[in-house]
Enzyme design. Structure first.
Site, PDB file in Angstrom:
ATOM      1  N   GLU A 171       0.870  -1.171   0.000  1.00  0.00           N
ATOM      2  CA  GLU A 171       0.000   0.000   0.000  1.00  0.00           C
ATOM      3  C   GLU A 171       0.915   1.230   0.000  1.00  0.00           C
ATOM      4  O   GLU A 171       1.812   1.316   0.842  1.00  0.00           O
ATOM      5  CB  GLU A 171      -0.893   0.007   1.247  1.00  0.00           C
ATOM      6  CG  GLU A 171      -1.816   1.196   1.213  1.00  0.00           C
ATOM      7  CD  GLU A 171      -2.844   1.249   2.334  1.00  0.00           C
ATOM      8  OE1 GLU A 171      -2.878   0.342   3.180  1.00  0.00           O
ATOM      9  OE2 GLU A 171      -3.601   2.235   2.346  1.00  0.00           O
ATOM     10  N   ARG A 229       5.651 -13.114   9.215  1.00  0.00           N
ATOM     11  CA  ARG A 229       6.251 -11.780   9.043  1.00  0.00           C
ATOM     12  C   ARG A 229       7.661 -11.779   9.574  1.00  0.00           C
ATOM     13  O   ARG A 229       7.964 -12.504  10.519  1.00  0.00           O
ATOM     14  CB  ARG A 229       5.505 -10.752   9.898  1.00  0.00           C
ATOM     15  CG  ARG A 229       4.192 -10.330   9.434  1.00  0.00           C
ATOM     16  CD  ARG A 229       3.637  -9.315  10.442  1.00  0.00           C
ATOM     17  NE  ARG A 229       3.954  -7.952  10.051  1.00  0.00           N
ATOM     18  CZ  ARG A 229       3.266  -7.273   9.142  1.00  0.00           C
ATOM     19  NH1 ARG A 229       2.252  -7.814   8.522  1.00  0.00           N
ATOM     20  NH2 ARG A 229       3.590  -6.033   8.842  1.00  0.00           N
ATOM     21  N   LYS A 257       4.734   0.326   9.221  1.00  0.00           N
ATOM     22  CA  LYS A 257       4.788   1.636   8.567  1.00  0.00           C
ATOM     23  C   LYS A 257       4.156   2.719   9.425  1.00  0.00           C
ATOM     24  O   LYS A 257       4.630   3.849   9.465  1.00  0.00           O
ATOM     25  CB  LYS A 257       4.034   1.571   7.230  1.00  0.00           C
ATOM     26  CG  LYS A 257       4.899   1.133   6.076  1.00  0.00           C
ATOM     27  CD  LYS A 257       4.128   1.204   4.770  1.00  0.00           C
ATOM     28  CE  LYS A 257       3.271  -0.033   4.597  1.00  0.00           C
ATOM     29  NZ  LYS A 257       2.540  -0.082   3.345  1.00  0.00           N
TER      30      LYS A 257
END
Ligand code: ATP
Ligand code: MG
Length: 562
Positions: A38, A263, A273
């Site tokens: 994103e 992850r 982020k």
């Protein structure tokens, strides 16, 4: 000089096994993966793991990997982030065939949503946000059907068109999939698939006032692109039934397989982020590419190589189990790469002046230094030597223990590539600090070679005072002083106050380029250093990329033992 190794296939992992198996069963002609960030921030080292996995698979299986911007939240997304993401993926050495955005598919997604309504599988809900939330139920309690759930197909179609045609304000209606409000999986309780948002989108401008939700967008974008294997992190495991539901109910070009992996989490840093953005917004760091940041751009500015990040991604592997990796693993990948490839130079970062009494005042000469201790292909260079030089303050001790093999009154050391010098005396300022150290040299020891078989244990680095370039050097340490800052609600108390130390009077050998070079230098005995991106010949600034050894492993061991 060491060049890039020839083409090499990554080690196996459970995802590669699934793909190999699919190929042997002729399930696919061509493997297509995607990396779908994103554009709401800069990429970090966690994304690097996903990039290496997705692009690496495409390379090894002779397929392709798309770089797709997952851009369905117009308020948070910006062109700056798009540009940085492209730059980072390219810098890591990967190539995309196509670089679409989910927003390129808004028309198609709208038509898929209409199909769902026509099949009686989606409805416009007019509950307010609070009611929608409370009627969703909880982990232990089933949800309740919305009073609008049984609207007719015609009414839903009309309302949806009106939503699109700007007849309503934000939050007045939402389009929801009609699945099962009592599903044990909350994601399946009539998830919202479109919401009204009057916001300008970086790609589609003001064309839309309704935007599709992530779960709906993602599986359909994958299908539109013919993705064969859609690799995502473990938190999407519970979303997989929904991913499959949309693809089962709609006529799509294909049905990609979603596979989840763990992850990357690294100790002493953050890989979110949102939190990294907070560090930037609150000026705790100077930008997204601050060399202390775990962002790809920060690591690049710090002097990390793409090769070391790719090597790291391979070493940590791909599994289904969450774990937190030691920083030392990443740092050692970098040390290994730079040790092979970095040119050696001398620099003194905490200088003290040495005067060589018996060296003629008007004399200067060149000594020859190897550019790499092991690899002769790096060649040599000429280094100016003169009567006044700088050495590290640490390399002198007045009352030194027996095993201190550096400068101390009466002791002899080797100046790297130059001469043997013997310390005679130390001259101090009024406040007791050291002004200069007086030495003599042995003219017969040029090149650091013993003239008569006498042995000198210590070798120290130095820079000729008259020829030195003065630079500012930034020494970085971990941003946080606890190993798992991600677990804290408020990370402010865990910030390491010494994460940046600036030394303003470093002395560099004159052959060191003070504008940014592609690869860090090794400053002998000190570590790897690279000119900062803001460094100029007038104001040289060097970042310490990495120390030569992992001092943290030792500190952690001590902490664990105490
Ligand atoms: P963040 O929470 O930092 O915003 P994200 O998952 O929301 O991360 P995206 O831009 O959506 O960020 O991520 C793009 C891709 O990178 C996704 O496929 C995601 O699963 C993957 N990814 C993100 N963080 C990690 C990580 N720490 N380790 C491995 N893959 C990751
Ligand atoms: Mg995300």
């Amino acid at each position: 000089m060491t060049t890039e190794s020839e083409e090499k296939i990554s080690p196996p992992n459970f995802i590669r096994d699934i793909i190999s198996n699919d190929i042997s069963e002729n399930k696919h002609d061509n493997i297509i993966t995607r990396f779908p960030p994103e554009p709401n921030g800069y990429l970090h080292v966690g994304h690097a793991k996903s990039i290496c996995l997705n692009f690496g698979i495409a390379e090894d299986f002779k397929g392709v990997c798309n770089l797709r911007f997952d851009d369905t939240n117009p308020e948070k997304e910006e062109q700056e982030y798009i540009d940085s993401i492209r730059q980072d993926v390219e810098w890591l050495g990967f190539h995309w065939e196509t670089n679409p955005s989910a927003s390129d598919y808004f028309d198609q997604l709208y038509s898929y949503a209409t199909q769902l309504i026509k099949k009686g599988l989606a409805y416009v809900d007019s509950q307010n946000a609070d009611d929608m939330r409370s009627n969703r139920g909880s982990l232990t309690e089933a949800g309740k059907n919305s009073p609008f759930r049984d609207r007719s197909i015609e009414e839903n179609l009309q309302l949806f068109v009106d939503m699109k045609n700007d007849k309503y304000s934000d939050g007045e209606h939402a389009l929801r999939a009609k699945i099962d409000m009592s599903s044990p999986n909350i994601n399946m309780r009539d998830p919202v698939i479109y919401r009204i948002r009057h916001a300008t989108h970086h790609n589609t401008g003001n064309k839309w006032c309704i935007y599709p939700m992530y779960d709906f967008t993602h599986c359909l974008s994958d299908a539109i692109e013919g993705i064969t294997h859609s690799l995502c992190t473990l938190e999407f495991e519970d979303h997989r039934p929904l991913y499959d539901w949309f693809l089962d109910k709609l006529e799509t070009p294909c049905h990609p397989q979603q596979i989840e992996f763990a992850r990357l989490q690294l100790k002493y840093t953050l890989t979110s982020k949102r939190k990294l953005n907070q560090l930037v917004q609150e000026n705790i760091v100077d930008a997204w590419d601050d060399p202390r940041m775990p962002t790809i751009s920060g690591m690049r500015r710090r002097g990390y190589t793409a090769q070391s990040i790719r090597a790291f991604s391979e070493i940590i592997g791909v599994t289904k189990k969450d774990s937190t990796i030691e920083m030392g693993v990443l740092e050692n990948c970098l040390r290994e790469d730079l040790n092979k490839r970095a040119i050696r130079r001398m620099a003194v970062i905490n200088p003290v002046k040495v005067i060589i009494e018996n060296y003629p005042e008007d004399q200067e000469e060149m000594v020859t230094g190897k550019n790499h201790p092991q690899d002769p292909q790096f060649g040599t260079r000429e280094i100016p030597f003169s009567r006044e030089i700088y050495v590290e303050q640490d390399d002198f001790m007045e009352d030194a223990p027996r095993k201190f093999f550096r400068l101390s009154p009466g002791r002899e050391v080797r100046l790297r590539f130059a001469y043997y010098v013997t310390c005679k005396e130390v001259i101090k300022n009024d406040d007791g600090s050291i002004r200069e150290i007086i030495c003599t040299y042995d003219p017969e020891s040029k090149g650091g070679k013993s003239p008569d078989g006498r042995k000198v244990k210590g070798t120290i680095h130095w820079v000729s005072a008259k020829h030195a370039t003065t630079a500012s050097v930034r020494i970085y340490d971990r941003l946080f002083n606890i190993s798992n800052p991600a677990k804290l609600d408020d990370f402010h108390n865990a910030l390491n106050p010494d994460s940046l130390i600036t030394l303003d009077n470093a002395k560099l050998e004159p052959s060191i380029e003070t504008v940014r070079q592609p690869l860090a230098y090794q400053f002998e005995r000190l570590g790897y250093f690279i000119a900062d991106t803001h460094s100029t010949n007038e104001t040289p600034i060097f970042n310490r990329t990495m120390s030569l050894r992992d001092s943290w492993a030792k500190i952690e061991k001590e902490q664990n033992n105490s």
